[in-house]
Design a protein around this motif. Structure first.
Motif, PDB file in Angstrom:
ATOM      1  N   ASP A  20       0.804  -1.217   0.000  1.00 34.50           N
ATOM      2  CA  ASP A  20       0.000   0.000   0.000  1.00 34.50           C
ATOM      3  C   ASP A  20       0.843   1.276   0.000  1.00 34.50           C
ATOM      4  N   VAL A  21       2.160   1.136  -0.063  1.00 40.17           N
ATOM      5  CA  VAL A  21       3.046   2.308  -0.118  1.00 40.17           C
ATOM      6  C   VAL A  21       2.732   3.100  -1.387  1.00 40.17           C
ATOM      7  N   SER A  22       2.525   4.400  -1.244  1.00 44.49           N
ATOM      8  CA  SER A  22       2.221   5.262  -2.390  1.00 44.49           C
ATOM      9  C   SER A  22       3.496   5.786  -3.020  1.00 44.49           C
ATOM     10  N   ILE A  23       3.539   5.711  -4.344  1.00 45.68           N
ATOM     11  CA  ILE A  23       4.702   6.164  -5.114  1.00 45.68           C
ATOM     12  C   ILE A  23       4.260   7.280  -6.046  1.00 45.68           C
ATOM     13  N   ILE A  37      10.305   5.668  -5.750  1.00 45.42           N
ATOM     14  CA  ILE A  37      10.790   4.308  -5.884  1.00 45.42           C
ATOM     15  C   ILE A  37      12.122   4.360  -6.634  1.00 45.42           C
ATOM     16  N   ALA A  38      13.053   3.537  -6.215  1.00 41.94           N
ATOM     17  CA  ALA A  38      14.374   3.453  -6.851  1.00 41.94           C
ATOM     18  C   ALA A  38      14.609   1.998  -7.247  1.00 41.94           C
ATOM     19  N   PHE A  39      15.647   1.754  -8.021  1.00 39.50           N
ATOM     20  CA  PHE A  39      15.941   0.372  -8.388  1.00 39.50           C
ATOM     21  C   PHE A  39      17.402   0.048  -8.145  1.00 39.50           C
ATOM     22  N   SER A  55      10.936   5.213  -0.656  1.00 37.35           N
ATOM     23  CA  SER A  55       9.860   4.501   0.038  1.00 37.35           C
ATOM     24  C   SER A  55       9.803   3.039  -0.354  1.00 37.35           C
ATOM     25  N   ALA A  56      10.322   2.733  -1.553  1.00 39.24           N
ATOM     26  CA  ALA A  56      10.318   1.358  -2.053  1.00 39.24           C
ATOM     27  C   ALA A  56      11.416   1.220  -3.096  1.00 39.24           C
ATOM     28  N   THR A  67      17.326  -6.120   1.249  1.00 40.31           N
ATOM     29  CA  THR A  67      16.635  -4.988   1.879  1.00 40.31           C
ATOM     30  C   THR A  67      15.341  -5.443   2.522  1.00 40.31           C
ATOM     31  N   SER A  68      14.940  -4.693   3.522  1.00 38.11           N
ATOM     32  CA  SER A  68      13.630  -4.930   4.136  1.00 38.11           C
ATOM     33  C   SER A  68      12.613  -3.903   3.684  1.00 38.11           C
ATOM     34  N   LEU A  69      13.034  -2.962   2.827  1.00 40.42           N
ATOM     35  CA  LEU A  69      12.116  -1.975   2.282  1.00 40.42           C
ATOM     36  C   LEU A  69      11.018  -2.658   1.474  1.00 40.42           C
ATOM     37  N   PRO A  70       9.841  -2.053   1.393  1.00 36.72           N
ATOM     38  CA  PRO A  70       8.852  -2.571   0.454  1.00 36.72           C
ATOM     39  C   PRO A  70       9.485  -2.616  -0.934  1.00 36.72           C
TER      40      PRO A  70
END
Length: 73
Positions: A20-23, A37-39, A55-56, A67-70
Motif C-alpha cells: 500500500d506504499v504510495s509512489i 521508488i528506486a531500483f 519509500s520502495a 533490503t527490508s524496504l517494500p
C-alpha cells in the motif's frame, strides 16, 4: 500516485512488504526521497541501497533479500 500493488498490476512482478506504499515518482538510490521508488541495478550498489531514503525499491529475485524496504521483484 500509485501504490506498489497498482504498479505490479499494470507492469507485472510481485510485491514484498507493504504493497500500500504510495509512489509519486522514480528516483535514484542516492537521491530518492519519501514517495519515490528506486531500483537496484547491481549488487555492487548495496551501500546505496542501505542508505536510500526511497519509500520502495525494485530489485531482482537474486537481490530481494538485501533490503527490508517494500519492494517490487
Amino acid at each position: 500516485m500509485l501504490t506498489l500493488v497498482e504498479i505490479v498490476a499494470r507492469l507485472g512482478g510481485r510485491v514484498e512488504g507493504d504493497g500500500d506504499v504510495s509512489i509519486r515518482q522514480i528516483g535514484s538510490l542516492q537521491s530518492a526521497e519519501e514517495g519515490e521508488i528506486a531500483f537496484l541495478a547491481s549488487p555492487k550498489h548495496r551501500k546505496e541501497l542501505d542508505q536510500t531514503r526511497a519509500s520502495a525499491v525494485i530489485v531482482s529475485a537474486a537481490t530481494e533479500s538485501l533490503t527490508s524496504l517494500p519492494r517490487i521483484v
